[in-house]
Scaffold this motif. Sequence first.
Motif, PDB file in Angstrom:
ATOM      1  N   ASN A 126      47.609 -20.538  20.923  1.00 16.39           N
ATOM      2  CA  ASN A 126      47.814 -21.610  22.052  1.00 16.39           C
ATOM      3  C   ASN A 126      46.671 -21.695  23.096  1.00 16.39           C
ATOM      4  O   ASN A 126      45.398 -21.089  22.722  1.00 16.39           O
ATOM      5  CB  ASN A 126      48.921 -21.337  23.121  1.00 16.39           C
ATOM      6  CG  ASN A 126      49.023 -20.127  23.691  1.00 16.39           C
ATOM      7  OD1 ASN A 126      48.083 -19.590  23.934  1.00 16.39           O
ATOM      8  ND2 ASN A 126      50.175 -19.349  24.024  1.00 16.39           N
ATOM      9  N   ALA A 127      46.763 -22.421  24.022  1.00 13.09           N
ATOM     10  CA  ALA A 127      45.630 -22.835  24.723  1.00 13.09           C
ATOM     11  C   ALA A 127      45.005 -21.676  25.364  1.00 13.09           C
ATOM     12  O   ALA A 127      43.667 -21.503  25.524  1.00 13.09           O
ATOM     13  CB  ALA A 127      45.879 -23.913  25.756  1.00 13.09           C
ATOM     14  N   LEU A 128      45.675 -20.748  26.097  1.00 16.95           N
ATOM     15  CA  LEU A 128      45.151 -19.851  26.746  1.00 16.95           C
ATOM     16  C   LEU A 128      44.618 -18.545  25.785  1.00 16.95           C
ATOM     17  O   LEU A 128      43.547 -17.988  25.858  1.00 16.95           O
ATOM     18  CB  LEU A 128      46.502 -19.028  27.217  1.00 16.95           C
ATOM     19  CG  LEU A 128      46.860 -19.486  28.724  1.00 16.95           C
ATOM     20  CD1 LEU A 128      47.985 -18.689  29.342  1.00 16.95           C
ATOM     21  CD2 LEU A 128      45.544 -19.414  29.792  1.00 16.95           C
ATOM     22  N   SER A 129      45.424 -18.101  24.682  1.00 12.88           N
ATOM     23  CA  SER A 129      44.784 -17.465  23.814  1.00 12.88           C
ATOM     24  C   SER A 129      43.505 -17.955  22.919  1.00 12.88           C
ATOM     25  O   SER A 129      42.466 -17.283  22.458  1.00 12.88           O
ATOM     26  CB  SER A 129      45.808 -17.082  22.585  1.00 12.88           C
ATOM     27  OG  SER A 129      46.021 -18.134  21.789  1.00 12.88           O
ATOM     28  N   LYS A 195      40.791 -25.240  53.531  1.00 17.33           N
ATOM     29  CA  LYS A 195      41.772 -24.382  53.102  1.00 17.33           C
ATOM     30  C   LYS A 195      41.606 -24.249  51.559  1.00 17.33           C
ATOM     31  O   LYS A 195      41.226 -25.062  51.045  1.00 17.33           O
ATOM     32  CB  LYS A 195      43.053 -24.822  53.523  1.00 17.33           C
ATOM     33  CG  LYS A 195      43.524 -24.550  54.801  1.00 17.33           C
ATOM     34  CD  LYS A 195      45.016 -24.713  54.937  1.00 17.33           C
ATOM     35  CE  LYS A 195      45.298 -26.138  54.503  1.00 17.33           C
ATOM     36  NZ  LYS A 195      47.029 -26.506  54.796  1.00 17.33           N
ATOM     37  N   PHE A 196      41.798 -22.956  51.123  1.00 16.11           N
ATOM     38  CA  PHE A 196      41.943 -22.586  49.629  1.00 16.11           C
ATOM     39  C   PHE A 196      43.439 -22.211  49.194  1.00 16.11           C
ATOM     40  O   PHE A 196      43.813 -21.517  49.997  1.00 16.11           O
ATOM     41  CB  PHE A 196      40.975 -21.532  49.123  1.00 16.11           C
ATOM     42  CG  PHE A 196      39.613 -21.928  49.114  1.00 16.11           C
ATOM     43  CD1 PHE A 196      38.907 -22.586  47.880  1.00 16.11           C
ATOM     44  CD2 PHE A 196      38.829 -22.088  50.111  1.00 16.11           C
ATOM     45  CE1 PHE A 196      37.448 -22.943  48.099  1.00 16.11           C
ATOM     46  CE2 PHE A 196      37.564 -22.286  50.433  1.00 16.11           C
ATOM     47  CZ  PHE A 196      36.892 -22.879  49.176  1.00 16.11           C
ATOM     48  N   GLU A 197      44.056 -22.895  48.335  1.00 16.81           N
ATOM     49  CA  GLU A 197      45.408 -22.433  48.145  1.00 16.81           C
ATOM     50  C   GLU A 197      45.534 -22.271  46.234  1.00 16.81           C
ATOM     51  O   GLU A 197      44.759 -23.034  45.555  1.00 16.81           O
ATOM     52  CB  GLU A 197      46.415 -23.499  48.602  1.00 16.81           C
ATOM     53  CG  GLU A 197      46.493 -23.483  49.977  1.00 16.81           C
ATOM     54  CD  GLU A 197      47.799 -24.173  50.360  1.00 16.81           C
ATOM     55  OE1 GLU A 197      48.619 -24.823  49.591  1.00 16.81           O
ATOM     56  OE2 GLU A 197      47.956 -24.510  51.451  1.00 16.81           O
ATOM     57  N   ILE A 198      46.091 -21.318  46.024  1.00 12.32           N
ATOM     58  CA  ILE A 198      46.379 -20.995  44.557  1.00 12.32           C
ATOM     59  C   ILE A 198      47.668 -21.684  44.237  1.00 12.32           C
ATOM     60  O   ILE A 198      48.655 -21.384  44.908  1.00 12.32           O
ATOM     61  CB  ILE A 198      46.780 -19.437  44.367  1.00 12.32           C
ATOM     62  CG1 ILE A 198      45.216 -18.582  44.696  1.00 12.32           C
ATOM     63  CG2 ILE A 198      46.918 -19.326  42.837  1.00 12.32           C
ATOM     64  CD1 ILE A 198      44.180 -19.306  43.836  1.00 12.32           C
ATOM     65  N   VAL A 199      47.558 -22.873  43.697  1.00 12.33           N
ATOM     66  CA  VAL A 199      48.560 -23.750  43.319  1.00 12.33           C
ATOM     67  C   VAL A 199      49.286 -23.500  42.095  1.00 12.33           C
ATOM     68  O   VAL A 199      50.397 -24.080  41.513  1.00 12.33           O
ATOM     69  CB  VAL A 199      48.309 -25.157  43.613  1.00 12.33           C
ATOM     70  CG1 VAL A 199      47.884 -25.467  44.941  1.00 12.33           C
ATOM     71  CG2 VAL A 199      46.926 -25.628  42.570  1.00 12.33           C
ATOM     72  N   GLY A 200      48.639 -22.517  41.028  1.00 17.44           N
ATOM     73  CA  GLY A 200      49.305 -22.450  39.734  1.00 17.44           C
ATOM     74  C   GLY A 200      48.848 -21.081  39.052  1.00 17.44           C
ATOM     75  O   GLY A 200      47.735 -20.716  39.209  1.00 17.44           O
ATOM     76  N   VAL A 201      49.642 -20.557  38.204  1.00 24.28           N
ATOM     77  CA  VAL A 201      49.438 -19.377  37.584  1.00 24.28           C
ATOM     78  C   VAL A 201      50.017 -19.725  36.056  1.00 24.28           C
ATOM     79  O   VAL A 201      51.168 -19.624  36.184  1.00 24.28           O
ATOM     80  CB  VAL A 201      49.794 -18.004  38.449  1.00 24.28           C
ATOM     81  CG1 VAL A 201      49.314 -16.870  37.443  1.00 24.28           C
ATOM     82  CG2 VAL A 201      49.387 -18.028  39.603  1.00 24.28           C
ATOM     83  N   LYS A 202      49.262 -19.240  35.080  1.00 28.40           N
ATOM     84  CA  LYS A 202      49.618 -19.109  33.752  1.00 28.40           C
ATOM     85  C   LYS A 202      49.267 -17.921  33.330  1.00 28.40           C
ATOM     86  O   LYS A 202      48.405 -17.437  33.612  1.00 28.40           O
ATOM     87  CB  LYS A 202      48.927 -20.204  32.978  1.00 28.40           C
ATOM     88  CG  LYS A 202      48.984 -21.936  33.090  1.00 28.40           C
ATOM     89  CD  LYS A 202      48.318 -22.751  32.141  1.00 28.40           C
ATOM     90  CE  LYS A 202      48.651 -23.928  32.586  1.00 28.40           C
ATOM     91  NZ  LYS A 202      48.002 -25.018  31.486  1.00 28.40           N
ATOM     92  N   ALA A 203      50.332 -17.201  32.706  1.00 28.47           N
ATOM     93  CA  ALA A 203      50.439 -16.093  32.246  1.00 28.47           C
ATOM     94  C   ALA A 203      50.598 -15.627  30.527  1.00 28.47           C
ATOM     95  O   ALA A 203      51.514 -16.380  29.978  1.00 28.47           O
ATOM     96  CB  ALA A 203      50.886 -15.040  33.059  1.00 28.47           C
ATOM     97  N   GLU A 204      49.733 -14.994  29.867  1.00 29.89           N
ATOM     98  CA  GLU A 204      50.043 -14.647  28.521  1.00 29.89           C
ATOM     99  C   GLU A 204      49.765 -13.031  28.361  1.00 29.89           C
ATOM    100  O   GLU A 204      48.411 -12.890  28.313  1.00 29.89           O
ATOM    101  CB  GLU A 204      49.463 -15.634  27.565  1.00 29.89           C
ATOM    102  CG  GLU A 204      49.847 -15.337  26.089  1.00 29.89           C
ATOM    103  CD  GLU A 204      48.904 -15.756  25.221  1.00 29.89           C
ATOM    104  OE1 GLU A 204      48.619 -15.251  24.340  1.00 29.89           O
ATOM    105  OE2 GLU A 204      48.640 -16.944  25.286  1.00 29.89           O
ATOM    106  N   LYS A 205      50.673 -12.262  28.351  1.00 30.84           N
ATOM    107  CA  LYS A 205      50.366 -10.822  28.191  1.00 30.84           C
ATOM    108  C   LYS A 205      49.527 -10.495  29.410  1.00 30.84           C
ATOM    109  O   LYS A 205      49.818 -10.605  30.718  1.00 30.84           O
ATOM    110  CB  LYS A 205      49.755 -10.565  26.784  1.00 30.84           C
ATOM    111  CG  LYS A 205      50.738 -10.652  25.883  1.00 30.84           C
ATOM    112  CD  LYS A 205      50.175 -10.286  24.429  1.00 30.84           C
ATOM    113  CE  LYS A 205      51.342 -10.716  23.228  1.00 30.84           C
ATOM    114  NZ  LYS A 205      50.688 -10.356  22.079  1.00 30.84           N
ATOM    115  N   GLY A 226      40.332 -20.527  36.716  1.00 29.45           N
ATOM    116  CA  GLY A 226      39.721 -19.292  36.439  1.00 29.45           C
ATOM    117  C   GLY A 226      40.623 -18.018  36.168  1.00 29.45           C
ATOM    118  O   GLY A 226      41.619 -18.101  36.254  1.00 29.45           O
ATOM    119  N   ALA A 227      39.874 -16.936  35.619  1.00 27.40           N
ATOM    120  CA  ALA A 227      40.721 -16.020  35.132  1.00 27.40           C
ATOM    121  C   ALA A 227      41.108 -14.998  36.268  1.00 27.40           C
ATOM    122  O   ALA A 227      41.981 -14.041  36.189  1.00 27.40           O
ATOM    123  CB  ALA A 227      39.861 -15.001  34.008  1.00 27.40           C
ATOM    124  N   SER A 228      40.616 -15.250  37.571  1.00 22.74           N
ATOM    125  CA  SER A 228      41.101 -14.630  38.688  1.00 22.74           C
ATOM    126  C   SER A 228      41.140 -15.665  39.877  1.00 22.74           C
ATOM    127  O   SER A 228      40.483 -16.676  39.827  1.00 22.74           O
ATOM    128  CB  SER A 228      40.099 -13.369  39.018  1.00 22.74           C
ATOM    129  OG  SER A 228      38.899 -14.207  39.565  1.00 22.74           O
TER     130      SER A 228
END
Length: 247
Positions: A126-129, A195-205, A226-228
Amino acid sequence: MHRGVSRLVNIFRKRTKKDKRLITAIKTIVGSKPFNLQLYQLAVKHSSMARVNSRGLKESNERLEYLGDAVLGAIVADYLFKTFPFKEEGFLTEIRSRIVNRESLNTLGRKIGLNQLVEYDQNKKNALSHKSLYGDTLEALVGAVYLDKGYRFCTKFVLEKLIIPYFDINEIIRSNPNWKSKIIEWSQKENKDLKFEIVGVKAEKQHREFTAQVYIDDEPMATGVGASKKKAEQNAAQKTCEILKLE
């Protein structure tokens, strides 16, 4: 002792054509034939191709990736520490991050030919891998070299085959603006609320992809990924700087 046993086993083991191709590829990439070929076979096996062994464990390159990540980080940190004896910790950390981040390693993995070696199930990709496939394999390869040939040889491999040929440290320094600092400085000068806000997180393993949003006076500007969290914010800050023509 262990490496000596591996050499004897390798001498008497019958090699398949696939094994021989891998040996040739490893010799080209690493600069030396493998002592323990099984380590490298594991290093190029993505988790999508994992098979459960007799102990009930899935065999893939994820454990080698974990080890290689630590070894690679240590080697690069030591190299930068000695190369820049008068630079502060923040500078060294930032430059190391630019070298060993996921995008950089993914590009390097393709450049050295790991895209021709890694085994993965294309139906499960998939896109992340896809974004981290070759970088993960590169870290696993570093882990395999470390276990197979020791830290001294692994250090030589990383520096002489990966870092020095493919990274211009001076160019990395010159092209390394801190976009977040730049936009913070601008907002203070212009009396703007930033302001900076984290509005989304995608996770795979063990991999994550963060999305950051920049707001100026509560008005949404650019988003970045980004990865962080830090990398996502930097990416969003860079795009905002481009919008505001602050480059």
